[in-house]
Design a protein around this motif. Structure first.
Motif, PDB file in Angstrom:
ATOM      1  N   TYR A 135     -18.867  -3.230  -0.174  1.00  0.00           N
ATOM      2  CA  TYR A 135     -18.795  -3.291  -1.634  1.00  0.00           C
ATOM      3  C   TYR A 135     -18.203  -4.604  -2.158  1.00  0.00           C
ATOM      4  O   TYR A 135     -18.058  -4.773  -3.358  1.00  0.00           O
ATOM      5  N   GLY A 136     -17.858  -5.510  -1.260  1.00  0.00           N
ATOM      6  CA  GLY A 136     -17.371  -6.825  -1.684  1.00  0.00           C
ATOM      7  C   GLY A 136     -16.003  -6.795  -2.324  1.00  0.00           C
ATOM      8  O   GLY A 136     -15.738  -7.548  -3.272  1.00  0.00           O
ATOM      9  N   PHE A 137     -15.115  -5.940  -1.814  1.00  0.00           N
ATOM     10  CA  PHE A 137     -13.756  -5.890  -2.365  1.00  0.00           C
ATOM     11  C   PHE A 137     -13.061  -7.231  -2.155  1.00  0.00           C
ATOM     12  O   PHE A 137     -13.086  -7.789  -1.060  1.00  0.00           O
ATOM     13  N   THR A 138     -12.438  -7.729  -3.209  1.00  0.00           N
ATOM     14  CA  THR A 138     -11.686  -8.984  -3.150  1.00  0.00           C
ATOM     15  C   THR A 138     -10.186  -8.716  -3.164  1.00  0.00           C
ATOM     16  O   THR A 138      -9.391  -9.621  -3.341  1.00  0.00           O
ATOM     17  N   PHE A 139      -9.821  -7.469  -2.976  1.00  0.00           N
ATOM     18  CA  PHE A 139      -8.423  -7.037  -3.000  1.00  0.00           C
ATOM     19  C   PHE A 139      -8.096  -6.334  -1.683  1.00  0.00           C
ATOM     20  O   PHE A 139      -8.999  -5.830  -1.007  1.00  0.00           O
ATOM     21  N   PRO A 140      -6.827  -6.289  -1.302  1.00  0.00           N
ATOM     22  CA  PRO A 140      -6.446  -5.587  -0.080  1.00  0.00           C
ATOM     23  C   PRO A 140      -6.712  -4.080  -0.193  1.00  0.00           C
ATOM     24  O   PRO A 140      -6.464  -3.476  -1.237  1.00  0.00           O
ATOM     25  N   TYR A 141      -7.215  -3.501   0.872  1.00  0.00           N
ATOM     26  CA  TYR A 141      -7.488  -2.058   0.984  1.00  0.00           C
ATOM     27  C   TYR A 141      -6.564  -1.560   2.090  1.00  0.00           C
ATOM     28  O   TYR A 141      -6.761  -1.878   3.264  1.00  0.00           O
ATOM     29  N   LEU A 142      -5.532  -0.814   1.705  1.00  0.00           N
ATOM     30  CA  LEU A 142      -4.395  -0.527   2.573  1.00  0.00           C
ATOM     31  C   LEU A 142      -4.389   0.907   3.100  1.00  0.00           C
ATOM     32  O   LEU A 142      -4.767   1.842   2.403  1.00  0.00           O
ATOM     33  N   VAL A 143      -3.894   1.061   4.323  1.00  0.00           N
ATOM     34  CA  VAL A 143      -3.813   2.354   4.992  1.00  0.00           C
ATOM     35  C   VAL A 143      -2.436   2.975   4.724  1.00  0.00           C
ATOM     36  O   VAL A 143      -1.409   2.403   5.078  1.00  0.00           O
ATOM     37  N   ASP A 144      -2.428   4.152   4.100  1.00  0.00           N
ATOM     38  CA  ASP A 144      -1.190   4.909   3.862  1.00  0.00           C
ATOM     39  C   ASP A 144      -1.055   5.915   5.013  1.00  0.00           C
ATOM     40  O   ASP A 144      -1.270   7.111   4.856  1.00  0.00           O
ATOM     41  N   GLU A 145      -0.699   5.391   6.169  1.00  0.00           N
ATOM     42  CA  GLU A 145      -0.682   6.141   7.427  1.00  0.00           C
ATOM     43  C   GLU A 145       0.075   7.462   7.333  1.00  0.00           C
ATOM     44  O   GLU A 145      -0.427   8.496   7.744  1.00  0.00           O
ATOM     45  N   ASP A 146       1.300   7.418   6.793  1.00  0.00           N
ATOM     46  CA  ASP A 146       2.119   8.643   6.737  1.00  0.00           C
ATOM     47  C   ASP A 146       1.994   9.376   5.401  1.00  0.00           C
ATOM     48  O   ASP A 146       2.703  10.351   5.167  1.00  0.00           O
ATOM     49  N   GLN A 147       1.103   8.914   4.537  1.00  0.00           N
ATOM     50  CA  GLN A 147       0.822   9.492   3.222  1.00  0.00           C
ATOM     51  C   GLN A 147       2.025   9.424   2.268  1.00  0.00           C
ATOM     52  O   GLN A 147       2.016  10.031   1.215  1.00  0.00           O
ATOM     53  N   PHE A 148       3.024   8.639   2.623  1.00  0.00           N
ATOM     54  CA  PHE A 148       4.234   8.525   1.811  1.00  0.00           C
ATOM     55  C   PHE A 148       3.948   7.921   0.445  1.00  0.00           C
ATOM     56  O   PHE A 148       4.476   8.373  -0.570  1.00  0.00           O
ATOM     57  N   VAL A 149       3.106   6.892   0.408  1.00  0.00           N
ATOM     58  CA  VAL A 149       2.842   6.198  -0.859  1.00  0.00           C
ATOM     59  C   VAL A 149       2.067   7.102  -1.811  1.00  0.00           C
ATOM     60  O   VAL A 149       2.407   7.212  -2.991  1.00  0.00           O
ATOM     61  N   GLY A 150       1.038   7.762  -1.307  1.00  0.00           N
ATOM     62  CA  GLY A 150       0.287   8.698  -2.144  1.00  0.00           C
ATOM     63  C   GLY A 150       1.175   9.769  -2.740  1.00  0.00           C
ATOM     64  O   GLY A 150       1.059  10.112  -3.920  1.00  0.00           O
ATOM     65  N   GLN A 151       2.105  10.277  -1.935  1.00  0.00           N
ATOM     66  CA  GLN A 151       3.028  11.305  -2.419  1.00  0.00           C
ATOM     67  C   GLN A 151       4.027  10.726  -3.409  1.00  0.00           C
ATOM     68  O   GLN A 151       4.316  11.342  -4.435  1.00  0.00           O
ATOM     69  N   ALA A 152       4.554   9.539  -3.117  1.00  0.00           N
ATOM     70  CA  ALA A 152       5.541   8.911  -4.011  1.00  0.00           C
ATOM     71  C   ALA A 152       4.943   8.626  -5.387  1.00  0.00           C
ATOM     72  O   ALA A 152       5.640   8.711  -6.400  1.00  0.00           O
TER      73      ALA A 152
END
Length: 181
Positions: free
Chosen positions: A97-114
């Motif tokens: 899709y030509g993303f020009t931004f970082p696509y980050l892995v939330d391994e422990d799902q902490f960020v999604g929950q926060a």
């Protein structure tokens, strides 16, 4: 399961995080909180809602970046159970899709929950001080015809960049539930 995002909690402060992209490069939220603000998009690879908007997200994000608004995307799904969202496939999705931004892995799902992310896509638009100013959808087209769309996220983030405040009238984003462990 189809979900809508909650109404914007204006001024809510962005929690700090450091996450890595699929290549292992670390990105810290506060280092991307620029003078014009920061957009954080919770997305994934397999969601039909994300797939439907991915081209438009890439274009709108590129426009925002060219105007000084920083963009980060976060993938919080349990990719061990949903292998279509694995880091290797995230990298391919980003390239497709030509993303020009970082696509980050939330391994422990902490960020999604926060952040209280509930679905993909879920957009959080912050001003330069890290205060939440947008929690709405990408545009008026949703899964429909994008030729006559109102780019709500793009317009909102331009307003945030200029005034520090987002529009008071926002339409929630809609998408698939985040796949928690």
């Amino acid at each position: 399961m189809l979900l809508d995002t909650p109404i914007c909690d204006f001024g809510w402060q962005a929690p700090e995080f450091t996450l890595k992209d699929p290549d292992g490069t670390a990105f810290t939220m506060s280092e991307h909180l620029g003078d014009k603000g920061l957009l954080i998009a919770f997305i994934c690879n397999h969601c039909p809602y994300v797939k439907a908007i991915a081209d438009r997200l890439a274009a709108d994000a590129k426009a925002l970046q060219s105007e000084g608004v920083n963009v980060l995307a976060v993938m919080s799904n349990d990719y061990l159970s949903y292998t279509a969202d694995s880091p290797e496939k995230m990298k391919k999705f980003s390239e497709q899709y030509g993303f020009t931004f970082p696509y980050l892995v939330d391994e422990d799902q902490f960020v999604g929950q926060a952040y209280g992310a509930v679905c993909t896509p879920d957009f959080f638009g912050f001003n330069k001080d890290g205060g939440l100013q947008y929690r709405g959808r990408l545009d008026s087209a949703a899964m429909g015809d994008p030729t006559d769309r109102v780019p709500e996220l793009l317009n909102a983030m331009r307003q945030v960049a200029e005034t520090g405040e987002g529009p008071r009238d926002q339409t929630p984003s809609m998408g698939c539930s985040i796949k928690w462990r």
